[in-house]
Design an enzyme around this catalytic site. Structure first.
Site, PDB file in Angstrom:
ATOM      1  CB  SER A   1      -0.944   0.092   1.124  1.00 19.35           C
ATOM      2  OG  SER A   1      -1.665   1.219   1.320  1.00 19.35           O
TER       3      SER A   1
ATOM      4  CE1 TYR B   1      -4.711  -1.738   4.134  1.00 14.83           C
ATOM      5  CE2 TYR B   1      -3.735   0.341   3.871  1.00 14.83           C
ATOM      6  CZ  TYR B   1      -4.200  -0.929   3.467  1.00 14.83           C
ATOM      7  OH  TYR B   1      -3.924  -1.232   1.846  1.00 14.83           O
TER       8      TYR B   1
END
Length: 246
Positions: free
Chosen positions: A141, A155
Site C-alpha cells: 500500500s 493498516y
C-alpha cells in the site's frame, strides 16, 4: 504476451477490485489463474469466467486468509488442480481504520493474520513448488511509504511489514532463480474505495496526478513483474500510486 504462456498463477483475494483485475490481466497475458475468495462467491465465478474467456484455465477457491490451514490449503489445491505453481500474488487484504487507542486486540490480531501471517504462510507453501523463474509478488500500500492523515496506523504497520519480508525473500530465494517484489498501489477505484466515495476528494489532494488509479493500472505492473520484464527485479518495492509518496 509477457512471457506468461503456460504459467500457473494464484492470486489471493482475487474476486474483487485489484485482485480481480490482476487475475484477469494475468490470464490475458497467458497464465492459468487460481483465485481465492472469502465470501464473494458470485464475483469469484465472474472472474473465473473472465479467465476462461481469455482461453485459460481458471479456478476459484474459498479460503480465509486469516486462517492458516485455509491459506496453505489454497496453495495445495492450486497445485493439485492446475499442475504446479509459478506465480503467487499475495493480494488479499482488509482496511482497518480508526484511532490507534481504539484498536482492539482482536482487530490487531486479525489484521496481522491477513496481511502478514497469511502472506508468509502462502509464500512458504508456494515456493516449495516453484522452480527457476518463479515469482512472489506482494500487494502492499502507498501507506507503507507515506501516512498523511490519522487513522491508518494499524493498516500502515502491517503493509510496511511486506517490504521487510520481500527483501528477506529476495535473499532466500534468489539462489533458486525466484524473485520477490512488493507493489504499493495508491488510491484505486474499487468497490472498497470508490473514486466517487466519501473522502475521495481528500485522498485525491495527496496524489500528484490528481486522480485515482484504475485497477487495471495496478494489474499491468503486476503482470510486468510476473513476466519477462521482472526477471531482474527482486527485493524491492514499486509504487503505482500516482505520486502519492512523491
Amino acid at each position: 504476451m509477457t512471457g506468461l504462456a503456460g504459467k500457473i498463477a494464484l492470486v489471493t483475494g482475487g474476486s474483487r477490485g485489484i485482485g480481480a483485475a490482476i487475475a484477469t490481466r494475468l490470464a490475458q497475458d497467458g497464465a492459468a489463474v487460481a483465485i481465492t475468495y472469502q465470501a464473494a462467491a458470485e464475483q469469484a465465478k465472474q472472474v473465473v469466467a473472465a479467465v476462461e474467456a481469455a482461453g485459460r484455465q481458471g479456478l476459484a477457491i474459498a479460503a480465509d486468509s486469516a486462517d492458516a490451514a485455509s491459506v496453505t490449503g489454497a496453495v495445495a489445491r492450486t497445485v493439485a488442480e492446475l499442475g504446479r505453481l509459478d506465480i503467487l500474488v499475495n493480494n488479499a487484504g482488509i482496511f482497518p481504520y480508526g484511532p490507534v487507542e481504539k484498536v482492539s486486540l482482536a482487530e490487531l490480531d486479525h489484521t496481522l493474520a491477513v496481511h502478514v501471517r497469511g502472506v508468509f504462510l502462502a509464500t512458504q507453501a508456494a515456493v516449495r513448488h516453484m522452480g527457476p523463474g518463479g515469482r512472489v509478488i506482494n500487494i502492499g500500500s502507498c501507506f507503507a511509504e507515506r501516512v498523511p492523515y490519522a487513522g491508518v496506523s494499524l493498516y500502515a504497520m502491517t503493509k510496511s511489514a511486506l517490504l521487510g519480508l520481500t527483501r528477506g525473500l529476495a535473499r532466500d530465494l534468489g539462489p533458486r532463480g525466484i524473485t520477490a517484489t512488493v507493489v504499493h498501489p495508491g488510491s484505486t477505484d474499487t468497490d472498497m474505495n470508490p473514486a466517487d466515495g466519501d473522502g475521495a476528494d481528500h485522498e485525491r489532494s495527496f496524489i500528484a496526478l490528481g486522480r485515482y488509479a484504475a485497477a487495471a493500472e495496478i494489474a499491468a505492473t503486476v503482470s510486468h513483474l510476473a513476466g519477462e520484464g521482472g526477471r531482474y527485479i527482486t527485493g524491492t518495492a514499486i509504487a503505482v500510486d500516482g505520486g502519492f509518496a512523491a
